[in-house]
Design an enzyme around this catalytic site. Structure first.
Site, PDB file in Angstrom:
ATOM      1  N   THR A 154       0.977   6.786  -5.542  1.00 32.89           N
ATOM      2  CA  THR A 154       1.700   6.856  -6.817  1.00 32.89           C
ATOM      3  C   THR A 154       1.216   5.760  -7.763  1.00 32.89           C
ATOM      4  OG1 THR A 154       3.620   7.776  -5.675  1.00 32.89           O
ATOM      5  CG2 THR A 154       3.977   6.911  -7.888  1.00 32.89           C
ATOM      6  N   ASP A 155       0.993   4.564  -7.238  1.00 36.96           N
ATOM      7  CA  ASP A 155       0.411   3.496  -8.058  1.00 36.96           C
ATOM      8  C   ASP A 155      -0.953   3.924  -8.597  1.00 36.96           C
ATOM      9  OD1 ASP A 155       2.506   1.757  -7.712  1.00 36.96           O
ATOM     10  OD2 ASP A 155       1.547   0.583  -6.142  1.00 36.96           O
TER      11      ASP A 155
END
Length: 384
Positions: A154-155
């Site tokens: 997600t980062d």
């Protein structure tokens, strides 16, 4: 880092005491055994994403530190920050104030939940958003517990969205002469990355479930056990399914009414998977890799990380770069993955030690004289 790979001069602003938290995230640490400095260890976590950056240490809570950053903004194209909404504004570093100093500034804010809404003031972390935005719900074995992805995906996805937004804003600035504020969140980036899973729900009302390595809409398209390990098979259409069956000795399945089309195979998923597993577990992975070579459909072994970096294609493409680090010595890193016909992204600078470029940036970029720099240092506005 991605903008730095493309040639941007990137100045990383860090707190004088400790700097970026990931500098301490280890082990492992890269260490130069021949270096006299006993604190020479550098976090592998920090090293992976901080190449092509210059480190400047600034205390933003000091008057001199804020003035220094304002001077830097006057000459900058882009500012990237990941503070909670409103935090930088309270310190004189919000978009409204900085856009008055430099109307051409592209100001990119990366937060957990966005600049407004009921969750805006919550801190966001990759694994929290993986849970909250559906990714963890669909990751793992069907009868197992939810699990996170093996890397902070997600980062990474949010970083890619932010990079694209920054480049688009720079193109628009070229036409309008004005910068803008980019509002990029982990939550929205993750929901957008649900792709077909999101569409299945929004269009068809279909709730997703964990399927391990299997695909909800294609069969066979998953990891299969062999006699000695595992391998991934992807037969995405009827033609590929026929080729797969011919190569593994399951020709009879091609004309089986249960498996004639992909829709049939999805309907009879469990029966087909069991038949394939029964066949593949008769031989080891290397045997099947040899059998499937040149078959015209995708397949692969399940490589560990050592095997990944020993992959002949990775070696041929020159993805791993070796650079000299001032304290850790020679270090290896994954280089820029994209190739251009008219430009070669490169690792120009190793990941910086804390504050390594403070004097350089203040002198060459801002034009500060040595007396001014030492005054800032003695006031605690910059690091030692």
């Amino acid at each position: 880092m991605m903008l730095g790979d493309l040639g941007a001069e990137v100045i990383k602003v860090e707190h004088p005491k400790g700097g970026d938290d990931t500098r301490a995230w280890g082990p492992p640490f890269a260490e130069n055994q021949d270096h006299a400095d006993t604190t020479a260890g550098e976090s592998a976590y920090f090293l992976c994403v901080n190449r092509n950056k210059k480190s400047v240490t600034v205390n933003m809570k000091s008057k001199g530190g804020r003035e220094l950053l304002h001077d830097l903004v006057r000459q900058s194209d882009v500012l990237v920050e990941n503070y909670l909404p409103g935090k930088l504004a309270s310190m004189g570093m919000g978009y409204e104030e900085l856009s008055k100093i430099n109307p051409r500034l592209v100001y990119a804010s990366i937060t957990g939940y966005g600049q407004d809404g009921p969750y805006a003031d919550r801190p966001g972390y990759d694994v929290i958003i993986e849970a909250e935005a559906g990714l963890m719900h669909i990751t793992g074995e069907p009868d197992g517990v939810p699990v996170k992805v093996g890397v902070a995906i997600t980062d990474l996805t949010t970083g890619l969205y932010a990079k694209g937004a920054i480049l688009a804003a720079l193109i628009q600035r070229g036409m309008t002469g004005k910068g803008q504020h980019i509002d990029c969140s982990l939550l929205e980036s993750q929901v957008a990355s649900l792709a077909n899973i999101a569409s299945n729900y929004l269009v068809g009302g279909r709730e997703a479930k964990r399927m391990g390595t299997a695909h909800p809409s294609i069969v066979p398209y998953q990891v299969f056990p062999t006699k000695d390990s595992f391998m991934m098979i992807g037969a995405g259409n009827d033609g590929q399914f026929a080729k797969f069956c011919q190569r593994v000795g399951l020709q009879d399945l091609v004309d089986d009414a249960r498996f004639k089309t992909n829709a049939d195979r999805v309907q009879h998923r469990q029966e087909l998977i069991q038949l394939i597993e029964d066949e593949l577990t008769q031989q080891g992975t290397q045997y099947w890799l040899d059998q499937l070579q040149g078959a015209g459909f995708p397949f692969a072994p399940i490589n560990n990380i050592a095997q990944t970096f020993d992959h002949p294609q990775i070696k041929a493409r020159g993805l791993v770069h070796e650079v000299d680090h001032p304290r850790a010595g020679k270090i290896k890193m994954v280089g820029p993955p994209t190739k251009f016909s008219g430009f070669k992204p490169s690792v120009r600078l190793p990941p910086p030690t804390l504050g390594a470029h403070t004097n350089e940036v203040l002198e060459t970029v801002l034009g500060y004289d040595k007396q001014h720099i030492e005054s800032l240092r003695s006031d605690g506005a910059i690091g030692k």
